[in-house]
Write a protein that holds these residues in place. Sequence first.
Motif, PDB file in Angstrom:
ATOM      1  N   ILE A 238       0.853  -1.185   0.000  1.00  0.00           N
ATOM      2  CA  ILE A 238       0.000   0.000   0.000  1.00  0.00           C
ATOM      3  C   ILE A 238       0.896   1.244   0.000  1.00  0.00           C
ATOM      4  N   ILE A 239       0.624   2.140  -0.930  1.00  0.00           N
ATOM      5  CA  ILE A 239       1.400   3.366  -1.094  1.00  0.00           C
ATOM      6  C   ILE A 239       0.612   4.511  -0.468  1.00  0.00           C
ATOM      7  N   MET A 240       1.318   5.314   0.343  1.00  0.00           N
ATOM      8  CA  MET A 240       0.632   6.425   1.014  1.00  0.00           C
ATOM      9  C   MET A 240       1.603   7.557   1.292  1.00  0.00           C
ATOM     10  N   GLY A 241       1.043   8.711   1.577  1.00  0.00           N
ATOM     11  CA  GLY A 241       1.844   9.838   2.037  1.00  0.00           C
ATOM     12  C   GLY A 241       2.162   9.692   3.518  1.00  0.00           C
ATOM     13  N   ARG A 242       3.124  10.471   3.965  1.00  0.00           N
ATOM     14  CA  ARG A 242       3.553  10.429   5.369  1.00  0.00           C
ATOM     15  C   ARG A 242       2.397  10.737   6.320  1.00  0.00           C
ATOM     16  N   LYS A 243       1.589  11.758   6.013  1.00  0.00           N
ATOM     17  CA  LYS A 243       0.511  12.141   6.927  1.00  0.00           C
ATOM     18  C   LYS A 243      -0.526  11.024   7.057  1.00  0.00           C
ATOM     19  N   THR A 244      -0.811  10.355   5.962  1.00  0.00           N
ATOM     20  CA  THR A 244      -1.743   9.222   6.018  1.00  0.00           C
ATOM     21  C   THR A 244      -1.167   8.142   6.928  1.00  0.00           C
ATOM     22  N   PHE A 245       0.125   7.826   6.739  1.00  0.00           N
ATOM     23  CA  PHE A 245       0.757   6.818   7.596  1.00  0.00           C
ATOM     24  C   PHE A 245       0.672   7.230   9.066  1.00  0.00           C
TER      25      PHE A 245
ATOM     26  N   ASP B 108      10.826  14.511   3.294  1.00  0.00           N
ATOM     27  CA  ASP B 108      11.816  14.595   4.375  1.00  0.00           C
ATOM     28  C   ASP B 108      12.841  13.478   4.237  1.00  0.00           C
ATOM     29  N   LYS B 109      14.047  13.838   3.852  1.00  0.00           N
ATOM     30  CA  LYS B 109      15.108  12.837   3.618  1.00  0.00           C
ATOM     31  C   LYS B 109      15.544  12.143   4.912  1.00  0.00           C
ATOM     32  N   ASN B 110      15.245  12.735   6.067  1.00  0.00           N
ATOM     33  CA  ASN B 110      15.645  12.143   7.347  1.00  0.00           C
ATOM     34  C   ASN B 110      14.534  11.345   8.013  1.00  0.00           C
ATOM     35  N   TYR B 111      13.391  11.221   7.343  1.00  0.00           N
ATOM     36  CA  TYR B 111      12.252  10.530   7.937  1.00  0.00           C
ATOM     37  C   TYR B 111      12.543   9.044   8.076  1.00  0.00           C
ATOM     38  N   LYS B 112      12.326   8.510   9.276  1.00  0.00           N
ATOM     39  CA  LYS B 112      12.573   7.091   9.558  1.00  0.00           C
ATOM     40  C   LYS B 112      11.322   6.488  10.197  1.00  0.00           C
ATOM     41  N   VAL B 113      11.112   5.207   9.943  1.00  0.00           N
ATOM     42  CA  VAL B 113      10.002   4.474  10.552  1.00  0.00           C
ATOM     43  C   VAL B 113      10.600   3.240  11.194  1.00  0.00           C
ATOM     44  N   LYS B 114      10.218   2.978  12.444  1.00  0.00           N
ATOM     45  CA  LYS B 114      10.823   1.870  13.191  1.00  0.00           C
ATOM     46  C   LYS B 114       9.980   0.597  13.138  1.00  0.00           C
TER      47      LYS B 114
END
Length: 165
Positions: A42-49, A67-73
Amino acid sequence: MNILCIIAAAAENNALGKDNDLLWHLPDDFKRFKSLTSGHKIIMGRKTFESFPKPLPNRTHIIITRDKNYKVKYEDCIVVHSLQEALNLVKGDPLSFIIGGGEIYKLGLKYANQMELTRVHGTFDADTFFPEFDKDKWQLTKEEYHPKDDRHEYEFTYLTYTKKQ
């Protein structure tokens, strides 16, 4: 053929959400969303996530952000920085979904070849909208009406569109 499907619930005025939240609670639509998207990317924007309490189970999340520094754990979450990057990750998949928000839908419309649109019957105050799309380029292939009931405050219709060749 690989299917890239836009899936959304939008009001008659194309309202999708406000303040990064949904405008309605439609349990049957959530169930349908889950059954259609489970097991797929599923493809989404950051705000949706970020509007989810946690990643949705049994789906690979592809999150688009500038945001090139955006990370998800979380496992099953991939961060990319353009729709093109996201599309490259689903290229070989028989079925994948674009799940929002407004900006990602707008960008994805020209690449998608199917649409699962839940049209919520009503107009709402919103800050995010589903994009207008050229009805001449899309064919309505299935329509299923759902009345208001004790669990659904609004009536709605499931609309399945296929892009004309």
